[in-house]
Design a protein around this motif. Sequence first.
Motif, mmCIF file in Angstrom:
data_model
loop_
_atom_site.group_PDB
_atom_site.id
_atom_site.type_symbol
_atom_site.label_atom_id
_atom_site.label_comp_id
_atom_site.label_asym_id
_atom_site.label_seq_id
_atom_site.Cartn_x
_atom_site.Cartn_y
_atom_site.Cartn_z
ATOM 1 N N LEU A 22 3.110 51.067 -17.970
ATOM 2 C CA LEU A 22 1.843 50.543 -17.460
ATOM 3 C C LEU A 22 2.028 49.149 -16.879
ATOM 4 O O LEU A 22 1.479 48.830 -15.814
ATOM 5 N N SER A 23 2.802 48.314 -17.568
ATOM 6 C CA SER A 23 3.028 46.947 -17.088
ATOM 7 C C SER A 23 3.765 46.948 -15.750
ATOM 8 O O SER A 23 3.462 46.134 -14.868
ATOM 9 N N VAL A 24 4.728 47.859 -15.584
ATOM 10 C CA VAL A 24 5.448 47.965 -14.310
ATOM 11 C C VAL A 24 4.481 48.356 -13.194
ATOM 12 O O VAL A 24 4.516 47.782 -12.090
ATOM 13 N N VAL A 25 3.603 49.328 -13.467
ATOM 14 C CA VAL A 25 2.621 49.773 -12.470
ATOM 15 C C VAL A 25 1.678 48.633 -12.093
ATOM 16 O O VAL A 25 1.383 48.412 -10.910
ATOM 17 N N LEU A 26 1.222 47.889 -13.103
ATOM 18 C CA LEU A 26 0.303 46.772 -12.839
ATOM 19 C C LEU A 26 0.969 45.692 -11.999
ATOM 20 O O LEU A 26 0.347 45.132 -11.085
ATOM 21 N N ILE A 27 2.219 45.390 -12.304
ATOM 22 C CA ILE A 27 2.939 44.375 -11.529
ATOM 23 C C ILE A 27 3.123 44.839 -10.088
ATOM 24 O O ILE A 27 2.998 44.044 -9.151
ATOM 25 N N LEU A 29 1.118 46.878 -8.396
ATOM 26 C CA LEU A 29 -0.169 46.938 -7.703
ATOM 27 C C LEU A 29 -0.814 45.569 -7.508
ATOM 28 O O LEU A 29 -1.560 45.373 -6.530
ATOM 29 N N TYR A 30 -0.530 44.643 -8.396
ATOM 30 C CA TYR A 30 -1.219 43.356 -8.383
ATOM 31 C C TYR A 30 -1.144 42.624 -7.035
ATOM 32 O O TYR A 30 -2.154 42.068 -6.571
ATOM 33 N N PRO A 31 -0.003 42.574 -6.344
ATOM 34 C CA PRO A 31 0.054 41.843 -5.067
ATOM 35 C C PRO A 31 -0.846 42.412 -3.969
ATOM 36 O O PRO A 31 -1.085 41.733 -2.963
ATOM 37 N N PHE A 32 -1.361 43.634 -4.142
ATOM 38 C CA PHE A 32 -2.203 44.246 -3.112
ATOM 39 C C PHE A 32 -3.670 43.833 -3.219
ATOM 40 O O PHE A 32 -4.497 44.311 -2.443
ATOM 41 N N ARG A 33 -3.999 42.951 -4.149
ATOM 42 C CA ARG A 33 -5.407 42.651 -4.448
ATOM 43 C C ARG A 33 -6.157 42.053 -3.258
ATOM 44 O O ARG A 33 -7.380 42.174 -3.180
ATOM 45 N N HIS A 34 -5.465 41.393 -2.334
ATOM 46 C CA HIS A 34 -6.146 40.687 -1.245
ATOM 47 C C HIS A 34 -5.810 41.246 0.140
ATOM 48 O O HIS A 34 -6.027 40.560 1.143
ATOM 49 N N VAL A 35 -5.300 42.471 0.222
ATOM 50 C CA VAL A 35 -4.821 42.968 1.520
ATOM 51 C C VAL A 35 -5.941 43.115 2.545
ATOM 52 O O VAL A 35 -5.677 43.098 3.757
ATOM 53 N N ALA A 36 -7.186 43.260 2.111
ATOM 54 C CA ALA A 36 -8.305 43.445 3.043
ATOM 55 C C ALA A 36 -9.119 42.171 3.220
ATOM 56 O O ALA A 36 -10.240 42.229 3.736
ATOM 57 N N MET A 37 -8.546 41.031 2.817
ATOM 58 C CA MET A 37 -9.292 39.773 2.862
ATOM 59 C C MET A 37 -8.550 38.735 3.696
ATOM 60 O O MET A 37 -7.358 38.531 3.512
ATOM 61 N N PRO A 96 7.424 44.386 -0.048
ATOM 62 C CA PRO A 96 8.556 43.593 -0.544
ATOM 63 C C PRO A 96 8.181 42.690 -1.716
ATOM 64 O O PRO A 96 8.981 42.515 -2.638
ATOM 65 N N VAL A 97 6.973 42.138 -1.697
ATOM 66 C CA VAL A 97 6.529 41.270 -2.805
ATOM 67 C C VAL A 97 6.465 42.080 -4.095
ATOM 68 O O VAL A 97 6.949 41.644 -5.152
ATOM 69 N N SER A 98 5.858 43.260 -4.022
ATOM 70 C CA SER A 98 5.764 44.125 -5.206
ATOM 71 C C SER A 98 7.143 44.535 -5.704
ATOM 72 O O SER A 98 7.410 44.539 -6.919
ATOM 73 N N ALA A 99 8.031 44.877 -4.773
ATOM 74 C CA ALA A 99 9.378 45.305 -5.154
ATOM 75 C C ALA A 99 10.135 44.178 -5.851
ATOM 76 O O ALA A 99 10.830 44.403 -6.851
ATOM 77 N N ILE A 100 9.991 42.955 -5.341
ATOM 78 C CA ILE A 100 10.661 41.811 -5.967
ATOM 79 C C ILE A 100 10.113 41.584 -7.364
ATOM 80 O O ILE A 100 10.865 41.362 -8.329
ATOM 81 N N GLY A 101 8.780 41.626 -7.503
ATOM 82 C CA GLY A 101 8.156 41.409 -8.812
ATOM 83 C C GLY A 101 8.593 42.437 -9.840
ATOM 84 O O GLY A 101 8.938 42.094 -10.977
ATOM 85 N N VAL A 102 8.586 43.710 -9.443
ATOM 86 C CA VAL A 102 8.986 44.783 -10.365
ATOM 87 C C VAL A 102 10.455 44.641 -10.742
ATOM 88 O O VAL A 102 10.826 44.783 -11.922
ATOM 89 N N SER A 103 11.312 44.351 -9.775
ATOM 90 C CA SER A 103 12.751 44.214 -10.050
ATOM 91 C C SER A 103 13.024 43.079 -11.020
ATOM 92 O O SER A 103 13.815 43.225 -11.970
ATOM 93 N N ALA A 104 12.363 41.924 -10.779
ATOM 94 C CA ALA A 104 12.569 40.772 -11.657
ATOM 95 C C ALA A 104 12.079 41.063 -13.067
ATOM 96 O O ALA A 104 12.720 40.683 -14.059
ATOM 97 N N TYR A 105 10.950 41.761 -13.180
ATOM 98 C CA TYR A 105 10.384 42.087 -14.499
ATOM 99 C C TYR A 105 11.289 43.050 -15.260
ATOM 100 O O TYR A 105 11.613 42.825 -16.437
#
Length: 592
Positions: A22-27, A29-37, A96-105
């Motif tokens: 769940l934590s991996v999934v959240l990490i 998805l989290y960077p997508f929070r502002h894609v429409a703003m 790429p942001v999500s991929a970096i975050g997940v990899s680091a975690y």
Amino acid sequence: MNFKMKINKNRNKKLFHYLYILSVVLIFLYPFRHVAMGVDLMDGGYNYANFRYNGLEYMDSMWFFATWMANAVGHLFTQLPFGDTLLGMNVYATLPVSAIGVSAYIFSVKELKIPAWIAFIGEWIALSLCWAPVSVLYNYLTYGFLLAGVLCLYQGLTASRGHLLVLAGIFLGLNVGNRFSNLPQAGLILAVWYFGIINKKKFSFVLKDTAFCVLGYVAALAVFLGFISLRYGFGSYAEAIVNLFGMTEQATDYTPLSMLSGMIGGYLDDTSMYWIKRFGLILAAALVLCLTLARKNIKTARVLTGISMPAGMWWLVTEKFLYRDYATYNSIYDQCIMVFLMMMLLAVWQMYSRKYTGEEKLQAFLVILLILFTSLGSNNAIYSSINNLFWVLPCAFGMLCRFVCREKSSVAVPFQGILLVGCLFLVWQGAFFGKTYVYEEATGGRSFDTEITAIPVLKGISTNQEKARHLEELYAYLQESGLDERECILFGNIPGVAYFLDLTPAMNVWSDLRSYSVDRMESDVAKLDMADSASRPIIILEEKAFAYLQQGGVTEENLEETAAKKLHFLGEQMADNGYRQEFFNGKYAVYY
């Protein structure tokens, strides 16, 4: 009894496993929070325009080659489904942001054995502190290559795997193709020597490991330069880099000395010293209490520290350490400065202390290198380091956890307390910043109450009402007048207009950029046919530039000197070729 314990143990393992997934999934998805703003007319729109109109006919060769890989990846995104819309590009550029975050975690939890909840908090705040727009791919690809290089360095050194050291060199070498100013990041290879020294390796072994890294680095550079030379001609890249160094005469903040002093100055300026002194006073007060009242009693020391630290935090709050305007990155700057300084000091301690393993000492050294080397080659002071904490924060929080667990003395407790105070402030500010901040013209967007529906590229994106109205009015006018098929010249920090309104640029899309010299602009304009009113480029000026021409000039305070010279030249060309103002809506003026 044992059977029941085994069942409970298995259940706990499954629960932890599900929570980890769940934590991996959240990490992710989290960077997508502002894609429409947000509709960013400057950096965000500029990079997307470079992706959409990718080539030497649209871009200055200096920046085209200096950030070639990022532009190539961005152009690839534009060819994918929905790549012709800002929403689609925001989604692709966020990957790429999500991929970096997940990899680091995952690496922090699986390889470094940092408790999952600590690594999760660190990664969540690291992602929250990403202030740069996702469209600036040369930043985020840089961080991805850096992370890959660091992970391969760590694994290659701790597991004695030469091929991973070669791979680390390859990633660092490719990073130069992504952004030329990443050259100093080759200094990460210093980790090879540090690890060799603390493990008392023979000089020949350290030299061999260094050779592996250098081999990968040189090979990657050679392949990249060979590809560029074959595709664009031999000498093209070298010529562009020579121009890049020459550009610093106009944009002095890009000189190596200026970039280095900007980074160092971030830690030593008056504001930073102001907060360093106050944190120092809180630490000193806690130390005095512990040394006088609990010299040999660690429990009492913890109680005294537990009382003094909240009082110190309250004092910092009253001193306005918490800047609550979360629409600007000023709200996290001071907290990051303090945590950077404290974590680097903690890293130095762990590198020195005998209570930590060689692997843990290497982690500490890499934390220092990443904080420092990320900002080298950038004119953004320490802001680049703030944007690249994907691996640093989980690792640093893990270092703090080890420090609290292993250092059990009355003297250590106040230091543990002040470190926790700094991290708590950063977590607090970072959480609100991550929820609120959306990059728009650097200052951050404050209102997203209007969804754009009339402009195809911007469909589904929300911004403030005034910005939406101005863009929709301009788009409608260009469509009605048939000018939407013409090439355009933009002036006034509005390069994003080319991408948002699907207008092909006639020359450098950000013509008032300081690194785009007056001479280069004059040369580019001279190549254009501005005399034929039926086919010549339209010129769109932002309000400030429009006022300059209307009023015959403005003060340097309102328009930067180099930009004023370029606009004066452009105004002369417009007058000589009979350009007339045909549209103005309070924000954009159109001439043709």
